[in-house]
Every structure is written in C-alpha cells, then in structure tokens.
Design a protein around this motif. Sequence first.
Motif, PDB file in Angstrom:
ATOM      1  N   GLY A  47       3.421  -7.457 -18.597  1.00  0.00           N
ATOM      2  CA  GLY A  47       2.044  -6.391 -18.952  1.00  0.00           C
ATOM      3  C   GLY A  47       1.661  -5.970 -17.502  1.00  0.00           C
ATOM      4  O   GLY A  47       0.426  -5.397 -17.874  1.00  0.00           O
ATOM      5  N   GLY A  48       2.228  -6.094 -16.745  1.00  0.00           N
ATOM      6  CA  GLY A  48       1.977  -5.473 -15.278  1.00  0.00           C
ATOM      7  C   GLY A  48       2.443  -4.220 -14.768  1.00  0.00           C
ATOM      8  O   GLY A  48       3.387  -3.606 -15.604  1.00  0.00           O
ATOM      9  N   THR A  49       2.311  -3.901 -13.809  1.00  0.00           N
ATOM     10  CA  THR A  49       2.983  -2.808 -13.049  1.00  0.00           C
ATOM     11  C   THR A  49       3.434  -3.088 -11.617  1.00  0.00           C
ATOM     12  O   THR A  49       2.950  -3.884 -11.043  1.00  0.00           O
ATOM     13  N   ILE A  50       4.429  -2.323 -11.075  1.00  0.00           N
ATOM     14  CA  ILE A  50       4.925  -2.334  -9.868  1.00  0.00           C
ATOM     15  C   ILE A  50       5.210  -1.248  -9.396  1.00  0.00           C
ATOM     16  O   ILE A  50       5.720  -0.163 -10.024  1.00  0.00           O
ATOM     17  N   GLY A  51       4.842  -0.651  -7.973  1.00  0.00           N
ATOM     18  CA  GLY A  51       5.152   0.574  -7.527  1.00  0.00           C
ATOM     19  C   GLY A  51       5.436   0.313  -5.968  1.00  0.00           C
ATOM     20  O   GLY A  51       5.175  -0.858  -5.231  1.00  0.00           O
ATOM     21  N   VAL A  52       6.147   1.151  -5.358  1.00  0.00           N
ATOM     22  CA  VAL A  52       6.349   1.467  -3.775  1.00  0.00           C
ATOM     23  C   VAL A  52       5.503   2.404  -3.130  1.00  0.00           C
ATOM     24  O   VAL A  52       5.190   3.340  -3.587  1.00  0.00           O
ATOM     25  N   PHE A  53       5.021   2.058  -1.908  1.00  0.00           N
ATOM     26  CA  PHE A  53       4.289   2.825  -1.158  1.00  0.00           C
ATOM     27  C   PHE A  53       4.615   2.619   0.166  1.00  0.00           C
ATOM     28  O   PHE A  53       5.354   1.771   0.798  1.00  0.00           O
ATOM     29  N   ASP A  54       4.296   3.394   1.061  1.00  0.00           N
ATOM     30  CA  ASP A  54       4.401   3.617   2.548  1.00  0.00           C
ATOM     31  C   ASP A  54       3.273   2.522   3.268  1.00  0.00           C
ATOM     32  O   ASP A  54       1.970   2.778   3.059  1.00  0.00           O
ATOM     33  N   SER A  55       3.547   1.253   3.679  1.00  0.00           N
ATOM     34  CA  SER A  55       2.574   0.634   4.299  1.00  0.00           C
ATOM     35  C   SER A  55       2.016   0.993   5.645  1.00  0.00           C
ATOM     36  O   SER A  55       2.598   1.468   6.374  1.00  0.00           O
ATOM     37  N   ALA A  56       0.755   0.543   5.787  1.00  0.00           N
ATOM     38  CA  ALA A  56      -0.028   0.567   7.109  1.00  0.00           C
ATOM     39  C   ALA A  56       0.650  -0.048   8.112  1.00  0.00           C
ATOM     40  O   ALA A  56       0.489   0.340   9.398  1.00  0.00           O
ATOM     41  N   LEU A  57       1.623  -1.193   7.761  1.00  0.00           N
ATOM     42  CA  LEU A  57       2.403  -1.643   8.975  1.00  0.00           C
ATOM     43  C   LEU A  57       3.373  -0.789   9.673  1.00  0.00           C
ATOM     44  O   LEU A  57       4.182  -1.183  10.463  1.00  0.00           O
ATOM     45  N   GLY A  58       3.702   0.134   8.690  1.00  0.00           N
ATOM     46  CA  GLY A  58       4.977   1.252   9.161  1.00  0.00           C
ATOM     47  C   GLY A  58       6.037   0.942   8.265  1.00  0.00           C
ATOM     48  O   GLY A  58       6.961   2.044   8.622  1.00  0.00           O
ATOM     49  N   GLY A  59       6.090   0.221   7.513  1.00  0.00           N
ATOM     50  CA  GLY A  59       7.419  -0.019   6.718  1.00  0.00           C
ATOM     51  C   GLY A  59       7.270   0.182   5.281  1.00  0.00           C
ATOM     52  O   GLY A  59       6.322   1.037   4.970  1.00  0.00           O
ATOM     53  N   ALA A  60       7.721  -0.608   4.251  1.00  0.00           N
ATOM     54  CA  ALA A  60       7.757  -0.348   2.965  1.00  0.00           C
ATOM     55  C   ALA A  60       6.661  -1.398   2.517  1.00  0.00           C
ATOM     56  O   ALA A  60       6.267  -2.447   3.213  1.00  0.00           O
ATOM     57  N   GLY A  61       6.180  -0.835   1.365  1.00  0.00           N
ATOM     58  CA  GLY A  61       4.974  -1.589   0.540  1.00  0.00           C
ATOM     59  C   GLY A  61       5.088  -1.847  -0.765  1.00  0.00           C
ATOM     60  O   GLY A  61       5.756  -0.731  -1.421  1.00  0.00           O
ATOM     61  N   PHE A  62       5.052  -2.910  -1.606  1.00  0.00           N
ATOM     62  CA  PHE A  62       5.021  -3.068  -2.909  1.00  0.00           C
ATOM     63  C   PHE A  62       3.878  -3.535  -3.441  1.00  0.00           C
ATOM     64  O   PHE A  62       3.193  -4.315  -3.074  1.00  0.00           O
ATOM     65  N   GLU A  63       3.416  -2.939  -4.687  1.00  0.00           N
ATOM     66  CA  GLU A  63       2.236  -3.094  -5.233  1.00  0.00           C
ATOM     67  C   GLU A  63       2.240  -3.611  -6.318  1.00  0.00           C
ATOM     68  O   GLU A  63       2.932  -2.984  -7.264  1.00  0.00           O
ATOM     69  N   ILE A  64       1.979  -5.069  -6.648  1.00  0.00           N
ATOM     70  CA  ILE A  64       2.160  -5.586  -8.125  1.00  0.00           C
ATOM     71  C   ILE A  64       0.805  -5.640  -8.722  1.00  0.00           C
ATOM     72  O   ILE A  64      -0.362  -6.190  -8.079  1.00  0.00           O
ATOM     73  N   THR A  65       0.822  -5.267 -10.252  1.00  0.00           N
ATOM     74  CA  THR A  65      -0.644  -5.388 -10.631  1.00  0.00           C
ATOM     75  C   THR A  65      -0.248  -6.283 -11.709  1.00  0.00           C
ATOM     76  O   THR A  65       0.571  -5.843 -12.669  1.00  0.00           O
ATOM     77  N   LEU A  66      -1.080  -7.420 -11.919  1.00  0.00           N
ATOM     78  CA  LEU A  66      -0.554  -8.396 -13.205  1.00  0.00           C
ATOM     79  C   LEU A  66      -2.114  -8.895 -13.891  1.00  0.00           C
ATOM     80  O   LEU A  66      -3.106  -8.881 -13.224  1.00  0.00           O
ATOM     81  N   PRO A  67      -2.076  -8.768 -15.013  1.00  0.00           N
ATOM     82  CA  PRO A  67      -3.425  -9.152 -15.892  1.00  0.00           C
ATOM     83  C   PRO A  67      -3.523 -10.690 -15.710  1.00  0.00           C
ATOM     84  O   PRO A  67      -2.637 -11.514 -15.514  1.00  0.00           O
ATOM     85  N   ILE A  68      -4.922 -10.873 -15.782  1.00  0.00           N
ATOM     86  CA  ILE A  68      -5.388 -12.107 -15.469  1.00  0.00           C
ATOM     87  C   ILE A  68      -5.370 -12.969 -16.901  1.00  0.00           C
ATOM     88  O   ILE A  68      -4.950 -14.002 -16.959  1.00  0.00           O
ATOM     89  N   SER A  69      -5.530 -12.238 -18.160  1.00  0.00           N
ATOM     90  CA  SER A  69      -5.285 -13.065 -19.318  1.00  0.00           C
ATOM     91  C   SER A  69      -4.455 -12.388 -20.169  1.00  0.00           C
ATOM     92  O   SER A  69      -4.224 -10.854 -20.053  1.00  0.00           O
ATOM     93  N   GLU A  70      -4.271 -12.530 -21.522  1.00  0.00           N
ATOM     94  CA  GLU A  70      -3.630 -11.838 -22.508  1.00  0.00           C
ATOM     95  C   GLU A  70      -4.523 -10.758 -23.092  1.00  0.00           C
ATOM     96  O   GLU A  70      -3.775  -9.823 -23.398  1.00  0.00           O
ATOM     97  N   THR A  71      -5.828 -10.606 -23.003  1.00  0.00           N
ATOM     98  CA  THR A  71      -6.566  -9.872 -23.400  1.00  0.00           C
ATOM     99  C   THR A  71      -6.457  -8.439 -22.623  1.00  0.00           C
ATOM    100  O   THR A  71      -6.105  -7.436 -22.819  1.00  0.00           O
ATOM    101  N   ALA A  72      -6.488  -8.782 -21.256  1.00  0.00           N
ATOM    102  CA  ALA A  72      -6.395  -7.810 -20.238  1.00  0.00           C
ATOM    103  C   ALA A  72      -4.642  -7.489 -20.079  1.00  0.00           C
ATOM    104  O   ALA A  72      -4.752  -5.996 -20.026  1.00  0.00           O
ATOM    105  N   SER A  73      -3.931  -7.945 -20.451  1.00  0.00           N
ATOM    106  CA  SER A  73      -2.706  -7.670 -20.827  1.00  0.00           C
ATOM    107  C   SER A  73      -2.198  -6.685 -21.923  1.00  0.00           C
ATOM    108  O   SER A  73      -1.836  -5.663 -21.874  1.00  0.00           O
ATOM    109  N   ALA A  74      -3.054  -6.856 -22.823  1.00  0.00           N
ATOM    110  CA  ALA A  74      -2.870  -5.924 -23.983  1.00  0.00           C
ATOM    111  C   ALA A  74      -3.641  -4.675 -23.604  1.00  0.00           C
ATOM    112  O   ALA A  74      -3.270  -3.507 -24.369  1.00  0.00           O
TER     113      ALA A  74
END
Length: 481
Positions: free
Chosen positions: A454-481
């Motif tokens: 029930g989360g999302t993942i995306g790619v972005f340009d990192s401030a370190l200079g390379g690639a970055g991945f952002e993962i968003t995960l819900p804490i509970s089943e209510t948040a996932s819904a």
Amino acid sequence: MRLRNLIILTVIVPLFVILVVFSLVAIKSLEDNVRSKLQTEVEIITRALSTSLSYAVTPDSATPLEEALQSAFSFHRIYGAYVFDTDGRDIYGLGLGKNIFSRDEIQQVIERDDMYSNYRQHDGWNYYSALTPLRAQDGTVYGVLQVNRLNTGIENYTGFISIVAVLVFVIGAAGIVFSIWWGFRRFIERPLNRLLHVMLLVEDGDRSQRAAEDGPTEYRRLASGLNGMLDAMAEKDFEIKDRQRREIELEKRLRKSKKLAELGVLAAGVAHEIGAPLTVINGQAQRLARRDVIGDDERARLGRIRGEVERIVEIVRQLMELGRQHNVEKDQLALNELISSASDLVEEQLESHNIRLDIELPSPTPNLLANGQQIVQVLTNLLRNAAQADDVKRIRVRAQQQEHEIIIWVEDDGPGIPGSHHQKVFDPFFTTKPVGQGSGLGLSMVHRIINDHGGTIGVFDSALGGAGFEITLPISETASA
C-alpha cells in the motif's frame, strides 16, 4: 453609474432640495410675520392718535392741533403725521410723506368711513401708511388722519437676509458635498478600489493575492471575507491538485499492475511451454558432464549450458512472481532492524568496492506494519544497485515519520539516472547494465512489493549527486487503506 454619484443624486440632492424649500418657507414666514407686526403697530397707533385728535379738529376745540399731532412722534419709528379736511386739503402735518395719498384716496376713506392702510413709496423712501377718519363725539367726520412709518429695521432687510441665507446655504451645501465626496473617496472608494485590484489580480491567475484588512469596520469585514474565500479556494485548489496527482499516480500504478499481471500470464504460459524443454536440456547436459570420455573443456561448456538454463528458469520464476496476486502477511517491525538486516546482506559487496554506508534514522526509531522478508529484499536490491553503479563511494539511507507514513530515502553519489529514464526504471526488463549482467526485473520486483504494502516508490536526483529512491510506507492498515 458610480456609487458616489448615485448617493449624491438619490440622497444628498433631495435632502438639499428639502432644506432649501424649508429655508425659503421659513424666511417667507419671518418676512410675513414682520410685516404683519408692522401693520398692526401702525394701525394701533393710528387709532390711538385719531381718538386724541378728534377733539382738536372740531371747530370749538381748545386743544391746539399742533400739540396733539406732535404727541404722535412719541411712538416708536413714526416719521410722519398729517391731518386733512374732508376735501383732502392739508390742515396741519409734521414729518415725512405728506403727499403719499391723493385727495381722491383721502375722500374714499371718508366715504367708506373705515381705516385704509398700504405700503407706499415716496421720494425714495418706503412707507407703511394708514388713513383713518377723525370724528367728533357726535360721530361727525371733520377730517382724516394720516400716519406714516418708515419701512426701517428688520423689515427692510428681509430680502437681504433671504439672499444671505441662500448664499450661506449654498456655501454650506457645497462644503457638505465636498466633505461627503472626500469622505466617500477616502473611506469607501479607495478601499473598494484596493479590493477590486486584488480581485482583478486573482482573476488574472495570481491566487496568492490577499486584501489588506484595514480601514472602516465594514471594509475590514469585507476584506476578511474575501481573504477567507481566497484561502478556501486555495485549499480547494490544493486538494484538487493533490487528488489529481493521486489519481495520476493511481492510474500509473494500475497500468503497471495491469502490465505486470499480463506479463505474469505470459510468463506462466512461457514457463509451461519451455519448462519441459529446459528440464530436458538441463538433464542431458548433466548426464553428458558425467561421462569420462569427454575432456575438461567440454565439461566446462556443459556447465555453462546448465548455468544459462538455470538463469532462464529464474527469470521465468521472477516474471511469474511479478504478475501473481500476493496476500502479504504483515507484522509490527522496527525499521532499524530491517535496515540492519539489509546492510548485513550487502556488507561484503560494499567492503569490496570500498563504499561507505551512512544510516540516519529518527529517534526513537518508528515501527511499521510490513512483511519483514519482503522489505529487506527491497532494501537489499536498492543497496546492491547503488553498489554496482560506477564511481560510488557513499550510500546514505535516511528515514522520517510524517503523520501516518514512514518515508525512506536510499541515495548514492554515483553518476545517477538520466531524467528521461525516471519513468522507465520500474518497467520489466529495463536496465542500463550490459547484456548478461542484469535481467531488468529487480526494480520491477521492488515496485511490486511496495505496491502490495500500500505504499509508493519513486526515483529522484539525490543531493549527493547520484540516484535517489523515495519509499513511502503506511504505518498501519488504516493508513494503508
């Protein structure tokens, strides 16, 4: 028509017209009252004198006419008194205005046997004069008394007072109109123009404009209402944009899920069709490798054949995993333990490439409801991909809790991923590695696992200079819904 002109025409002008009419009526009433008082005084004086003079005009009277007539001037503002005989000839008189009345008018008074009074002008003077018959005690008329009073004092200035009053009223009205105009412009028109300016800017698309809440109370309330409306519109716009973004993201996820499902069906069919031939090839290669008649070179080639067959089987298995519906069994797990497990699995690879791993987690470390094995698989895959990139010397893992979600960032200082590839990195078989070094299914598997949670993942340009991945995960089943 402008509001200012409308107020002047519908309120101020009618009010001034009413005041002008009222003032003119008041001045006319004052003038009539003054004239009436003048006339009454002259008539009373004339009657009083006629009584005392009636004895003086009789033939056998012992009272001198001059003495009796001079007593008339003891009255206030009497400027002339004359006595005429029945033929209208002058007997005796003192003061001004002798010839105001003609003989005919004097004789008419005798004929009417009643007092006559009127305003007359003579030698540039204005008089109010009265004629009354002079009678003896037996009622015989012996003459006529004329009393003249100059039109002096306030009765001479009623016209002038009227003009002055009108001028004062006009000047006062002009001052009032100017004051109203200035007050309207200062306290109504200018604030409304400022408010209109803000509304025009908002109409042109500048939704950040807000009206200044100053000035009169009504304007402050109006500006506050406008600002509240604009804030509500901005909030609604944000909600609409956020909803559109979520709908677009959901549509992308649905398209990707549909693609993976179709790929799973295809993989299942392919696995069914090529499973048996691959088993035969692997078995035959294994049997040939056991023969003693072949040399080491042939045996190595057979081993390579078996390895490639096993690679094909693994790719087909991964494809079937991508398209299969999963029921994820979740537990409450500590995020730091999941990241520690993933780092242990790639520790050897990081040390061999001399790569430093930095882990930045909030304190206290949050928990999340997830399948630990699958989340470790996601983190391990992302860490290995970063370690396999060229010239990577540092990898950073960060996490932050926001309301009902946990956001995880995995970044490196390598060459990064071109912006044109950001929308493709999660597609099956997409890879930037050389042929034979990657199947292009790793990030697709990562996307499928995060999507199952029930989360999302995306790619972005990192401030370190390379690639970055952002993962968003819900804490509970209510948040996932």
